[in-house]
Design a protein around this motif. Structure first.
Motif, short mmCIF file in Angstrom:
data_model
loop_
_atom_site.label_atom_id
_atom_site.label_comp_id
_atom_site.label_asym_id
_atom_site.label_seq_id
_atom_site.Cartn_x
_atom_site.Cartn_y
_atom_site.Cartn_z
N ASP A 83 5.00 -8.87 1.28
CA ASP A 83 3.65 -9.17 1.74
C ASP A 83 3.59 -9.79 3.13
O ASP A 83 2.50 -10.12 3.62
N LEU A 167 -3.30 -10.87 -4.57
CA LEU A 167 -3.42 -9.42 -4.36
C LEU A 167 -3.52 -8.67 -5.68
O LEU A 167 -4.19 -7.62 -5.76
N LYS A 170 -7.08 -8.91 -6.77
CA LYS A 170 -7.90 -8.06 -5.91
C LYS A 170 -7.72 -6.60 -6.28
O LYS A 170 -8.69 -5.82 -6.27
N ALA A 171 -6.49 -6.20 -6.62
CA ALA A 171 -6.24 -4.81 -6.99
C ALA A 171 -6.93 -4.45 -8.29
O ALA A 171 -7.46 -3.34 -8.43
N TYR A 239 1.64 -6.60 -10.38
CA TYR A 239 1.91 -6.51 -8.96
C TYR A 239 3.41 -6.46 -8.68
O TYR A 239 4.17 -7.33 -9.14
N PHE A 305 0.23 -3.11 -2.70
CA PHE A 305 -0.44 -2.82 -1.44
C PHE A 305 0.61 -2.76 -0.34
O PHE A 305 1.48 -3.63 -0.25
N ASP A 306 0.55 -1.74 0.50
CA ASP A 306 1.47 -1.72 1.63
C ASP A 306 1.07 -2.82 2.61
O ASP A 306 0.03 -3.47 2.45
N GLU A 309 -2.51 -2.66 4.11
CA GLU A 309 -3.54 -2.94 3.11
C GLU A 309 -3.56 -4.42 2.75
O GLU A 309 -4.63 -5.04 2.65
N ALA A 310 -2.39 -5.00 2.55
CA ALA A 310 -2.30 -6.41 2.19
C ALA A 310 -2.90 -7.30 3.28
O ALA A 310 -3.64 -8.25 3.00
N THR A 312 -5.15 -6.46 5.47
CA THR A 312 -6.59 -6.23 5.54
C THR A 312 -7.32 -7.00 4.45
O THR A 312 -8.41 -7.55 4.67
N LEU A 313 -6.73 -7.06 3.26
CA LEU A 313 -7.39 -7.68 2.11
C LEU A 313 -7.20 -9.18 2.02
O LEU A 313 -7.99 -9.88 1.39
N ARG A 314 -6.16 -9.71 2.65
CA ARG A 314 -5.76 -11.10 2.41
C ARG A 314 -6.85 -12.11 2.74
O ARG A 314 -7.11 -13.03 1.97
#
Length: 327
Positions: A83, A167, A170-171, A239, A305-306, A309-310, A312-314
């Motif tokens: 991450d 994460l 969130k997923a 995860y 999450f790659d 993506e990680a 962007t979402l964090r």
């Protein structure tokens, strides 16, 4: 004369020490501790390298490397996680690992040519069967459990497992992640800075469940002969986390660093991982997993999450977490 002989002997020893190539490996505290995999790895690699000296420098990996920059004395970093690779990659501190990713036996496809996995696992809530006879059978069931259920989790700002939980939620829940945290928060006895403190509270009986990994019960089963610990396996998926190694681009020991990176995928290294780091090896050993691992719960679905993506979402995911826990 005796003084001259002693002085000559000391000089010879000093020259020999100066001629010994040193591989400096930056690693997290747990890795190089007496109960971590580091000492065994050091022993095995030094037996292979023909007169080198592997030296660990322990501490927070990426912050230290970013602070030191091009001045770093590291040749290799081991113990990075999936991450934080975007930030690590952007630093320009790391060089290609040069290994064949096709040799990896991960539950996801791995194509990264910089960061090489050496083991992996799944985030999970571990429970004690003697305290919790019927654990939640899904993430939804965990959220709907009575508030009396005492959980211990880790802070996503200071813990890689805590970030993985962030994460994971969130997923699974997407735009409803904030509501999920609001439901989970009353069951959280405390949020610790790191995994060790959380797990210690759990094993001392202060909590019913702890955020950990699906492989954590293997330690109790194999090392302690205790089968009372288990991971709750959720149909929503778990995860995925891999621990990674990377070569430092400006190493002054490039051949030794390459040899160490190559050693990581060897059968000797990988066969040691399950009972030294209590995780799944990145390459399945020739003799398979140790007895006891077949009794562990294994998720049907790996959530991951790659790095893009990680990243962007964090920020959004952390804001949701902070709103629920009021910190």
């Amino acid at each position: 004369m005796k003084t001259l002989i002693l002085a000559a002997g000391a000089l010879t020893a000093s020259m020999a020490a100066a001629d010994t190539p040193v591989l400096t490996v930056y690693a997290p505290d747990y890795f190089a501790s007496e109960w971590g995999p580091g000492p065994k790895i050091e022993e095995m690699f030094e037996a292979r390298c023909g007169g080198c000296d592997l030296v660990y420098r322990i501490g927070d990996l990426l912050p230290r490397l970013l602070l030191e920059g091009a001045r770093t004395e590291a040749d290799v970093a081991i113990g990075l996680n999936t991450d934080i690779t975007l930030k690590a990659r952007a630093s320009g501190l790391f060089a290609p690992h040069g290994q064949d990713n096709n040799a990896l036996t991960l539950p996801i496809e791995w194509t990264d040519d910089i960061f090489l996995p050496f083991n992996y696992g799944y985030t999970a809530f571990v429970y004690d069967k003697t305290r919790l006879a019927e654990p939640p059978a899904s993430f939804d069931a965990l959220l709907d459990a009575p508030d009396e259920l005492a959980l211990v989790i880790q802070d996503p700002r200071t813990s890689i497992s805590g970030l993985a939980l962030l994460l994971w939620v969130k997923a699974v829940y997407g735009d409803e992640a904030g509501a999920a945290w609001e439901k989970l928060a009353p069951k959280v006895l405390t949020v610790t800075k790191g995994w060790s403190e959380s797990y210690g509270m759990f094993t001392s009986g202060e909590a019913d469940m702890v955020l950990s990994y699906t492989t954590s019960p293997a330690y109790h089963l194999i090392a302690e002969g205790d089968d009372t610990k288990a991971a709750a396996i959720f149909p929503e998926g778990h995860y995925f986390m891999a621990e990674l190694a990377a070569k430092i681009a400006r190493t002054d020991q490039p051949e030794l660093a390459d040899a160490f990176i190559g050693f990581i995928l060897s059968d000797a290294f990988q066969a040691m991982i399950p009972t030294a780091n209590w995780a799944y090896p990145a390459v399945m050993p020739e003799d398979g997993l140790p007895e006891g691992f077949e009794r562990l719960g294994v998720p049907d679905r790996a959530i991951f999450f790659d790095e893009t993506e990680a990243a962007t979402l964090r920020e959004v995911a952390l804001a949701e977490w902070l709103a629920a826990f009021g910190r």
